[in-house]
Scaffold this motif. Structure first.
Motif, PDB file in Angstrom:
ATOM      1  N   LEU A   1      45.705  45.943  46.831  1.00 42.90           N
ATOM      2  CA  LEU A   1      44.729  44.877  47.067  1.00 42.90           C
ATOM      3  C   LEU A   1      43.998  44.517  45.778  1.00 42.90           C
ATOM      4  CD1 LEU A   1      43.039  43.063  48.996  1.00 42.90           C
ATOM      5  CD2 LEU A   1      41.506  45.021  49.293  1.00 42.90           C
ATOM      6  N   GLY A   2      43.584  45.517  45.002  1.00 41.08           N
ATOM      7  CA  GLY A   2      42.892  45.254  43.748  1.00 41.08           C
ATOM      8  C   GLY A   2      43.772  44.521  42.746  1.00 41.08           C
ATOM      9  N   ALA A   3      45.059  44.894  42.706  1.00 39.80           N
ATOM     10  CA  ALA A   3      45.977  44.214  41.785  1.00 39.80           C
ATOM     11  C   ALA A   3      46.163  42.749  42.183  1.00 39.80           C
ATOM     12  CB  ALA A   3      47.320  44.940  41.775  1.00 39.80           C
ATOM     13  N   LEU A   4      46.298  42.489  43.483  1.00 38.55           N
ATOM     14  CA  LEU A   4      46.416  41.103  43.954  1.00 38.55           C
ATOM     15  C   LEU A   4      45.140  40.315  43.671  1.00 38.55           C
ATOM     16  CD1 LEU A   4      48.212  41.649  47.388  1.00 38.55           C
ATOM     17  CD2 LEU A   4      49.206  40.726  45.288  1.00 38.55           C
ATOM     18  N   ALA A   5      43.988  40.957  43.866  1.00 40.74           N
ATOM     19  CA  ALA A   5      42.715  40.286  43.578  1.00 40.74           C
ATOM     20  C   ALA A   5      42.601  39.939  42.100  1.00 40.74           C
ATOM     21  CB  ALA A   5      41.550  41.181  44.005  1.00 40.74           C
ATOM     22  N   GLN A   6      43.062  40.833  41.230  1.00 41.55           N
ATOM     23  CA  GLN A   6      43.031  40.561  39.788  1.00 41.55           C
ATOM     24  C   GLN A   6      43.876  39.340  39.438  1.00 41.55           C
ATOM     25  OE1 GLN A   6      41.457  41.396  37.238  1.00 41.55           O
ATOM     26  NE2 GLN A   6      42.749  41.328  35.412  1.00 41.55           N
TER      27      GLN A   6
ATOM     28  N   LEU B   1      36.027  55.388  49.878  1.00 40.10           N
ATOM     29  CA  LEU B   1      36.419  55.309  48.472  1.00 40.10           C
ATOM     30  C   LEU B   1      37.234  54.058  48.156  1.00 40.10           C
ATOM     31  CD1 LEU B   1      37.566  59.013  48.001  1.00 40.10           C
ATOM     32  CD2 LEU B   1      35.343  58.041  47.421  1.00 40.10           C
ATOM     33  N   ALA B   2      37.684  53.357  49.204  1.00 44.06           N
ATOM     34  CA  ALA B   2      38.636  52.256  49.017  1.00 44.06           C
ATOM     35  C   ALA B   2      38.070  51.144  48.142  1.00 44.06           C
ATOM     36  CB  ALA B   2      39.042  51.692  50.380  1.00 44.06           C
ATOM     37  N   GLY B   3      36.800  50.828  48.291  1.00 45.50           N
ATOM     38  CA  GLY B   3      36.201  49.762  47.489  1.00 45.50           C
ATOM     39  C   GLY B   3      36.224  50.071  46.000  1.00 45.50           C
ATOM     40  N   GLY B   4      35.947  51.322  45.643  1.00 49.54           N
ATOM     41  CA  GLY B   4      35.979  51.713  44.237  1.00 49.54           C
ATOM     42  C   GLY B   4      37.362  51.609  43.632  1.00 49.54           C
ATOM     43  N   VAL B   5      38.387  51.956  44.425  1.00 47.51           N
ATOM     44  CA  VAL B   5      39.770  51.855  43.944  1.00 47.51           C
ATOM     45  C   VAL B   5      40.138  50.392  43.693  1.00 47.51           C
ATOM     46  CG1 VAL B   5      42.188  52.282  44.520  1.00 47.51           C
ATOM     47  CG2 VAL B   5      40.450  53.967  45.137  1.00 47.51           C
TER      48      VAL B   5
ATOM     49  N   THR C   1      31.116  48.105  41.023  1.00 51.12           N
ATOM     50  CA  THR C   1      31.720  49.255  41.707  1.00 51.12           C
ATOM     51  C   THR C   1      30.786  49.819  42.763  1.00 51.12           C
ATOM     52  OG1 THR C   1      32.968  49.835  39.714  1.00 51.12           O
ATOM     53  CG2 THR C   1      32.726  51.539  41.384  1.00 51.12           C
ATOM     54  N   TYR C   2      29.496  49.892  42.443  1.00 51.09           N
ATOM     55  CA  TYR C   2      28.560  50.459  43.418  1.00 51.09           C
ATOM     56  C   TYR C   2      28.496  49.605  44.681  1.00 51.09           C
ATOM     57  CZ  TYR C   2      24.452  52.411  45.588  1.00 51.09           C
ATOM     58  OH  TYR C   2      23.605  52.990  46.497  1.00 51.09           O
ATOM     59  N   PHE C   3      28.407  48.292  44.529  1.00 54.55           N
ATOM     60  CA  PHE C   3      28.327  47.436  45.718  1.00 54.55           C
ATOM     61  C   PHE C   3      29.626  47.452  46.507  1.00 54.55           C
ATOM     62  CE2 PHE C   3      24.670  45.427  43.531  1.00 54.55           C
ATOM     63  CZ  PHE C   3      23.763  45.496  44.573  1.00 54.55           C
ATOM     64  N   ALA C   4      30.765  47.544  45.838  1.00 46.05           N
ATOM     65  CA  ALA C   4      32.041  47.650  46.554  1.00 46.05           C
ATOM     66  C   ALA C   4      32.108  48.951  47.342  1.00 46.05           C
ATOM     67  CB  ALA C   4      33.204  47.563  45.564  1.00 46.05           C
ATOM     68  N   LEU C   5      31.658  50.056  46.740  1.00 47.88           N
ATOM     69  CA  LEU C   5      31.639  51.346  47.432  1.00 47.88           C
ATOM     70  C   LEU C   5      30.675  51.324  48.617  1.00 47.88           C
ATOM     71  CD1 LEU C   5      31.634  53.761  44.371  1.00 47.88           C
ATOM     72  CD2 LEU C   5      33.423  53.628  46.107  1.00 47.88           C
ATOM     73  N   ALA C   6      29.519  50.692  48.423  1.00 48.12           N
ATOM     74  CA  ALA C   6      28.526  50.635  49.505  1.00 48.12           C
ATOM     75  C   ALA C   6      29.073  49.870  50.709  1.00 48.12           C
ATOM     76  CB  ALA C   6      27.244  49.984  48.991  1.00 48.12           C
ATOM     77  N   VAL C   7      29.693  48.714  50.461  1.00 53.15           N
ATOM     78  CA  VAL C   7      30.230  47.913  51.563  1.00 53.15           C
ATOM     79  C   VAL C   7      31.405  48.625  52.221  1.00 53.15           C
ATOM     80  CG1 VAL C   7      31.359  45.739  52.144  1.00 53.15           C
ATOM     81  CG2 VAL C   7      29.430  45.750  50.578  1.00 53.15           C
TER      82      VAL C   7
ATOM     83  N   LEU D   1      37.409  44.416  52.488  1.00 51.66           N
ATOM     84  CA  LEU D   1      38.842  44.296  52.768  1.00 51.66           C
ATOM     85  C   LEU D   1      39.573  45.614  52.510  1.00 51.66           C
ATOM     86  CD1 LEU D   1      39.611  40.784  51.226  1.00 51.66           C
ATOM     87  CD2 LEU D   1      39.360  41.373  53.649  1.00 51.66           C
ATOM     88  N   ALA D   2      39.186  46.325  51.436  1.00 52.64           N
ATOM     89  CA  ALA D   2      39.840  47.593  51.119  1.00 52.64           C
ATOM     90  C   ALA D   2      39.585  48.631  52.216  1.00 52.64           C
ATOM     91  CB  ALA D   2      39.330  48.109  49.773  1.00 52.64           C
ATOM     92  N   SER D   3      38.365  48.666  52.734  1.00 58.01           N
ATOM     93  CA  SER D   3      38.050  49.609  53.802  1.00 58.01           C
ATOM     94  C   SER D   3      38.804  49.276  55.088  1.00 58.01           C
ATOM     95  CB  SER D   3      36.540  49.603  54.065  1.00 58.01           C
ATOM     96  OG  SER D   3      36.176  50.622  54.965  1.00 58.01           O
TER      97      SER D   3
END
Length: 339
Positions: free
Chosen positions: A328-333, A265-269, A231-237, A290-292
């Motif tokens: 996006l997160g649901a598709l990635a899952q 916040l998009a990466g964390g979501v 989560t931290y790295f996704a938020l950072a990017v 991608l989320a951002s």
């Protein structure tokens, strides 16, 4: 005394008192234990989630100058009512399914996470609903959210901690559905106006959310350290990408806090859905990027093209802040499970 204040005094206190009385009676019959059984969740983890929901979302919704105080105040009211309603709804489901209740700390932690859906929905209807409508929306949405979770777990075999992370997606689209039933305020109306002070307070809420988001994603996870790490790295990017795209998409080549306010916040979501299947941090970083991108481009395109056609008014941009990254997160899952 003006009629609107008289109606407020006659309706809101009695509705809240009635709901609280019903909650107390139901707690008496549903929960015979003291809730002190051992829990897998520590108090600091619960505290982080509470700080995020109360302070983070409370300030996040202060971007409209006319509703600054009511945003933070009603946010707290919605949370405390929503947590009680959430605990009762889950307790009733466990009673009907003849399952044992969980520990008290885990119980209220899951209830606080569930109430996040209502807080997100509030962002879509801010400035268009009155307190009575917000309170009724809280009760209805909590019940519908738990029905949605039960369907996911029973028929789709979605794990409990992953189904709880659906709060972002559910809250965003439930709020948009409710928002579509209300008329859009005039663009020049004071209800749509913001000030540098309200924008600053809203950005402060974003910073609270950003800091506590790893705790939010990991509080119910099986492997908590991996969830925090990803989560931290996704938020950072997503934060870095938000600053880059903000410059590239503006005519004057300057940062726009409206972009950064949502996209960081998009990466964390997005990672919240797929954290169980992410084995390497570079996957989380790609998801954050991608989320951002989706959030920034969505804030530029959806408000101009899609919203006028569908007659949707999204007060705080919950669609491209929480809805699209959630998709996006649901598709990635799904993709990671298939791979």
């Amino acid at each position: 005394m003006p009629s609107n204040y008289r109606n407020f005094r006659n309706n809101v206190p009695w509705l809240i008192f009635f709901l609280e009385a019903v909650f107390i009676v139901l707690f008496y019959f549903l929960f015979s234990d003291d809730g002190a059984s051992r829990s897998s969740i520590s108090y600091p983890a619960f505290q982080d989630v509470s700080h995020m929901v109360i302070f983070g979302f409370g300030f996040f919704l202060t971007f409209l100058k006319r509703y600054g105080f009511s945003s933070t105040g009603f946010n707290l009211l919605i949370i405390v009512l929503g947590v009680q309603c959430s605990v009762l709804t889950e307790g009733l489901l466990l009673f009907l399914l003849q399952r044992q209740n969980e520990g008290g700390l885990k119980r209220i932690t899951k209830a606080t996470v569930s109430t996040t859906a209502v807080v997100i929905s509030t962002g879509a209807v801010l400035g268009k609903t009155n307190p009575v409508q917000l309170i009724l929306m809280t009760v209805v949405e909590i019940i519908v959210f738990y029905m949605n979770r039960w369907i996911n777990k029973t028929f789709l075999q979605v794990p409990d901690n992953i189904s709880m992370m659906h709060v972002h997606l559910f809250g965003a689209y439930f709020g948009l559905a409710v928002s579509s039933r209300f008329s859009e305020p005039s663009p020049r109306s004071e209800k749509n106006a913001s000030t540098p002070k309200s924008d600053l307070l809203s950005m402060l809420g974003t910073l609270f959310l950003w800091v506590f988001w790893p705790s939010f994603n990991s509080v119910l996870a099986v492997n908590k350290s991996k969830a925090i790490y990803n989560t931290y790295f996704a938020l950072a990017v997503s934060a870095v990408t938000a600053f880059v795209l903000s410059v590239l998409t503006t005519k004057d080549g300057k940062f726009r806090m409206t972009h950064i306010h949502s996209a960081v916040l998009a990466g964390g979501v997005a990672v919240g859905y797929a954290e169980r299947s992410i084995e390497y941090p570079w996957i989380a970083m790609i998801l954050g990027l991608l989320a951002s991108v989706i959030t920034v481009l969505g804030s530029c395109c959806l408000q101009r093209c899609l919203y006028p056609a569908l007659k949707i008014h999204d007060s705080s941009g919950v669609h491209f802040t929480f809805g699209l990254p959630g998709v996006l997160g649901a598709l990635a899952q799904v993709i990671l499970l298939l791979i």
